[in-house]
Scaffold this active site. Structure first.
Site, short mmCIF file in Angstrom:
data_model
loop_
_atom_site.label_atom_id
_atom_site.label_comp_id
_atom_site.label_asym_id
_atom_site.label_seq_id
_atom_site.Cartn_x
_atom_site.Cartn_y
_atom_site.Cartn_z
N CYS A 115 0.86 -1.18 0.00
CA CYS A 115 0.00 0.00 0.00
C CYS A 115 0.89 1.23 0.00
O CYS A 115 1.41 1.63 1.03
CB CYS A 115 -0.91 0.00 1.22
N LEU A 116 1.09 1.76 -1.15
CA LEU A 116 1.98 2.92 -1.29
C LEU A 116 1.36 3.85 -2.32
O LEU A 116 1.08 3.43 -3.45
CB LEU A 116 3.36 2.43 -1.75
#
Lengths: 156, 789
Positions: free
Chosen positions: A87-88
């Site tokens: 999750c970036l």
């Protein structure tokens, strides 16, 4: 698509010529858009001493769309799920074509140094982080020992 | 009488005004007002020699303030004005790389404005106009603070001009001391400027600032010396002359000052302080007491005239006022012209520019000649002659010109010559024959220019060559190969050398095509995420002229290679639509038919790119195929080319594309390019209709055509109207149906009839008009049957 875009060739050349400290990224022999990546766990993080394997793929639309990156090595991290998905923001809506493989990998390295449980991908890990950070960090350290020890990388 | 003269003056009838004033002076005796009126009329009529005499007289008859000289100043400026707007900016465009178009110095804090030109931020802040100094296009002034400095240029200047950079910093310190004002600070400023000059002696701005500081400390000799240096370094920079004028004025050298201010104004008509000081200097000159021994004085002037006197004699020819500039300009214009004729480029238009320059001179010369030729017999102002300062003008006719252009002696623009009786006629003549006179004088001006050139050549030739070889000294700095790093001029998106570099308001530079592609996806800068909505909405395409020039100059080989790459890509795009079998871009959306219009709303990034590429390559067409959700292949096996007739863009980058159907094709294989579909296709043509078939086909054609016509009457009127609105009326049957696509009306029917797209697709692929007619027949019969039930 006729050949490999010049940008990918140049990025690869520069990655090889001036590698980022703690990161190796080697293009696959069969597919120049596929990179075998190893990120060393940053010091003073629960991942210190670990070597984490990742795969990075440059889609057809790259650099208009972000590279696809996934952890191959199991990791206990609030922003990385069981399947290794990350999750970036810059890999999603905050992607910009001016970013590159190098900056993506640096961001992932930074994410290991600074987990962000407020924007979780894996809820249970994030919950653990928020309720008992010390215990969560211990767990992350254990996982690092278990799954990401240097000699594990190649046999994984 | 005076009212009459004033009226003549206010209606620009200066010849008449002069006549009336002269007569009134003769009849009623001289007064201040009459002489001023006469002088103003003479000045605006272009007769400066006589105007100066009259002004001198006015000063004898009363107090004249510098403000009263505004007509003289305005007329002088008009006379000496250099046509730099065109020629100058063309040359500047060619040579401005690291040079600011305002201060002509090395760019300090470079800001690229929307038209693609780059200036110092400080210089842009000082300019209160809304227009670009170099190209005149409208720039958004008030938003200057939203424009970031150009990163690429800042980086290059830092790397390539370290000394100049250091000098610029010293100058900045000096400016700060100067701004504080006290004597101590001024001396500090002086030290800073001197230090900066040592580091970067060719920077005219440093000399100019030091000249200004010297003048502020009343050190006018030093100020003058520095100003001379400024002019030597940058003869085309107006402010240098202002500095010189200011210093000369301080030294009491009013004639020198007046000339210098005029030189400044010749290059920049907007310089208001130069105007004020020119008035003051002229006031000093004109109010000076007459010499004790006028005859000796006059003799001396004749044998050794000052520059101002020479100028008055020659009615302020630009050649004489600024010999270096005019010659350099002509040289440069010629050089540009040569370069163009060699390369065949059409981006510059030097020929009309050159002509307009000649016209400029001709209009000045015209006045000169006609006046001069007249003066010997214009003895009406005899009583003035004994006193005037610049009397040599009366005795310097130009016989060469007179003999060459006898027509000029009758020039209607020769006000002093006309007698009052003739006036009304000559006024009428003026409009009618001014064109002719102008034509004649263009020719004569060429020769007069030559004369003047010859006369100034010996003294100016040294400077001239120096100038020509060094028009913008900063650009001449040779960059060592080691410092010349291609990566400094690389697009952060494609990792290649910039091609058509554009600079965003946030100061980032990309290839135009690369940035356009990013903007298809999101309206932010790829580097800093700055909002580019306005950039996109205004559809800015202006290439950064400085960066493009740097590429052409310092990275010639690499840049040529980059251009070649781009050409190859273009050729590839153009090739996509030609030949019997070819690769085409495919828009997957709907079915379209030959000759039927098909408006499209383009919003998906990949299709924005596709349409742009179609337009840029000049191909202006693409394939349209139907989406096939149930099949393995993404789009239908048959399709129709769409030719782009018009593209209307929305501010957010979406567009409505007006297209019309062209050739049909069969898909042989499918591919992808830059995110959109492509296909290798074979174009379809109808089988030719043989002689014996023709009768049958034509009979069938008429039958089905009227059946479609009938069907149309059965359609509810609101639907019928919409059909006609969108597709137009049903076309007439074709007398020769044996064409590539067959008659239009059949495609019209196929597009309009309420059919399953699969049926339409099948019929699109049919290569026999007769087969399509038979299919239409069945469809119509079915529709009629259905409507009966």
């Amino acid at each position: 698509m006729a050949g490999l875009p010049r940008r990918i060739i140049k990025e690869t050349q520069r990655l090889m010529a001036e590698p980022v400290a703690g990161i190796t990224a080697i293009p696959d022999e069969q597919n120049a858009r596929y990179f075998h990546v190893v990120v060393a766990g940053p010091s003073q993080s629960p991942y210190e001493g670990g070597l984490f394997k990742l795969e990075l793929f440059l889609p057809e639309e790259y650099p208009m769309s972000a590279p696809k990156v996934r952890f191959m090595t199991k990791i206990y991290h609030p922003n990385i799920d069981k399947l290794g998905r990350i999750c970036l923001d810059i890999l999603k809506d905050k992607w910009s074509p001016a970013l590159q493989i190098r900056t993506v990998l640096l961001s992932i390295q930074a994410l290991l140094s600074a987990p962000n449980p407020d924007d979780p991908l894996d809820n249970s890990v994030a919950e653990h982080w928020k309720t008992n950070e010390k215990s969560a960090i211990d767990q992350a350290r254990q996982w690092t020992q278990l799954h990401a020890r240097a000699n594990n990388v190649n046999s994984h | 009488m005076v009212d009459l003269a004033k009226e003549a003056f206010s209606t620009n009838n200066f010849g008449l005004a002069v006549d009336i004033y002269e007569r009134t002076i003769r009849e009623n005796g001289p007064t201040l007002e009459l002489f001023l009126g006469l002088a103003d009329s003479l000045a605006l009529g272009g007769n400066f020699a006589k105007a100066f005499q009259s002004y001198k007289f006015a000063y004898r008859y009363g107090k004249v303030t510098p403000e009263k000289l505004k007509h003289l100043v305005a007329s002088l400026i008009k006379s000496v004005k250099q046509d730099l707007d065109h020629v100058g900016s063309q040359i500047k465009k060619k040579t401005c790389l690291f040079t600011c178009g305002y201060c002509l110095g090395l760019l300090a804090d470079p800001v690229t404005v929307p038209c693609g030109h780059t200036f110092c931020r400080h210089c842009l802040e000082k300019d209160k106009s809304n227009y670009c100094e170099l190209c005149g296009s409208v720039n958004y002034r008030g938003k200057l603070k939203h424009l970031n400095s150009n990163f690429v240029l800042t980086n290059l200047i830092d790397k390539w001009f370290p000394n100049e950079w250091k000098a610029a910093r010293l100058k900045k310190d000096g400016n700060e001391f100067f701004a504080k004002g006290s004597k101590g600070n001024l001396i500090h400023a002086l030290t800073m400027y001197t230090e900066a000059i040592e580091v970067s002696p060719n920077d005219h701005l440093l000399w100019s600032n030091r000249s200004h500081t010297h003048a502020s400390l009343d050190q006018f000799e030093d100020a003058l010396a520095d100003a001379e240096m400024v002019i030597k370094l940058k003869p085309q920079w107006p402010k240098g002359y202002f500095r010189k004028g200011f210093a000369a004025y301080g030294l009491g050298k009013y004639e020198d000052a007046a000339v210098a201010f005029l030189q400044c104004l010749a290059l920049d008509q907007k310089a208001t302080s130069a105007k004020d000081y020119l008035s003051k200097a002229l006031d000093k000159i004109l109010s000076a007491l007459p010499p004790d021994d006028p005859k000796t004085e006059a003799l001396q002037q004749r044998s050794n005239p000052t520059l101002l006197q020479k100028l008055v004699e020659n009615n302020f020819s630009g050649q004489l006022l600024l010999p270096d500039i005019t010659n350099t300009l002509q040289d440069l214009t010629r050089a540009v012209k040569d370069a163009i004729s060699n390369t065949g480029s059409t981006s510059y238009e030097p020929v009309p520019l050159l002509e307009s320059k000649y016209k400029e001179h001709s209009s000045i010369d015209k006045g000169t000649e006609s006046n001069k030729l007249k003066l010997p017999d214009g003895s009406s102002l005899d009583h003035l002659e004994s006193h005037h300062l610049f009397n040599s003008a009366t005795s310097s006719p130009l016989p060469r010109k007179r003999s060459r252009n006898p027509s000029l002696t009758q020039s209607p623009l020769s006000p002093t010559h006309s007698s009052p009786q003739k006036l009304s006629k000559s006024v009428i003549d003026m409009n009618a024959s001014s064109n002719k006179a102008q034509l004649a004088s263009v020719e004569s001006s060429a020769s007069s220019n030559k004369t003047l050139l010859d006369s100034v050549e010996p003294s100016a030739s040294n400077k001239k060559t120096q100038l020509a070889s060094d028009p913008m000294s900063a650009d001449k700095i040779v960059v060592k190969p080691k410092e010349r790093n291609v990566e400094d001029l690389e697009c952060g998106l494609c990792y290649r050398l910039f091609y058509q570099p554009v600079t965003t308001p946030c100061g980032h530079t990309f290839c135009r095509k690369c940035l356009d592609r990013c903007l298809d996806h999101t309206v932010t800068c790829p580097m800093c995420k700055g909002n580019l909505a306005e950039y996109l909405a205004e559809r800015r395409q202006a290439v950064n002229i400085a960066i493009e020039g740097i590429l052409e100059t310092y990275f010639k080989e690499e840049y040529l290679e980059r251009c070649r790459m781009n050409d190859e890509e273009m050729v590839e795009l153009i090739r996509m639509g030609s030949g019997q079998q070819s690769d085409i871009p495919v828009f997957v959306c709907t079915l379209s038919f030959p000759t039927i219009s098909c408006p499209l709303h383009i919003f998906e990034p990949r299709y924005r790119l596709m349409i742009r590429q179609c337009m840029e390559s000049g191909n202006r067409q693409f394939g349209m195929c139907m989406h096939m959700p149930d099949s393995d292949s993404e789009f239908s096996d048959f399709g129709c080319m769409l030719e782009i007739r018009d593209v209307q863009y929305f501010p957010d980058g979406r567009s409505v594309v007006d297209t019309v159907g062209g050739r049909r094709f069969k898909v042989l294989s499918r591919g992808k390019r830059d995110g959109y579909n492509t296909a290798r296709v074979e174009f379809l043509s109808d089988k030719p209709i043989t002689g014996e078939e023709m009768l049958v086909v034509n009979a069938l054609q008429l039958e089905i055509h009227s059946a479609v016509q009938y069907w149309l009457t059965t359609v509810p009127s609101f639907r019928r109207n919409r059909i006609i609105q969108h597709f137009g009326e049903l076309p007439e049957p074709d007398t020769n149906p044996s064409t590539v696509n067959g008659p239009n009306w059949a495609w019209w029917a196929l597009a309009v009839l309420p059919l399953d797209p699969r049926v339409q697709l099948t019929m699109l692929g049919m290569c026999s008009f007769q087969d399509r007619l038979l299919a239409l027949k069945k469809i119509i019969e079915y529709l009629n049957r259905r409507s009966c039930h």
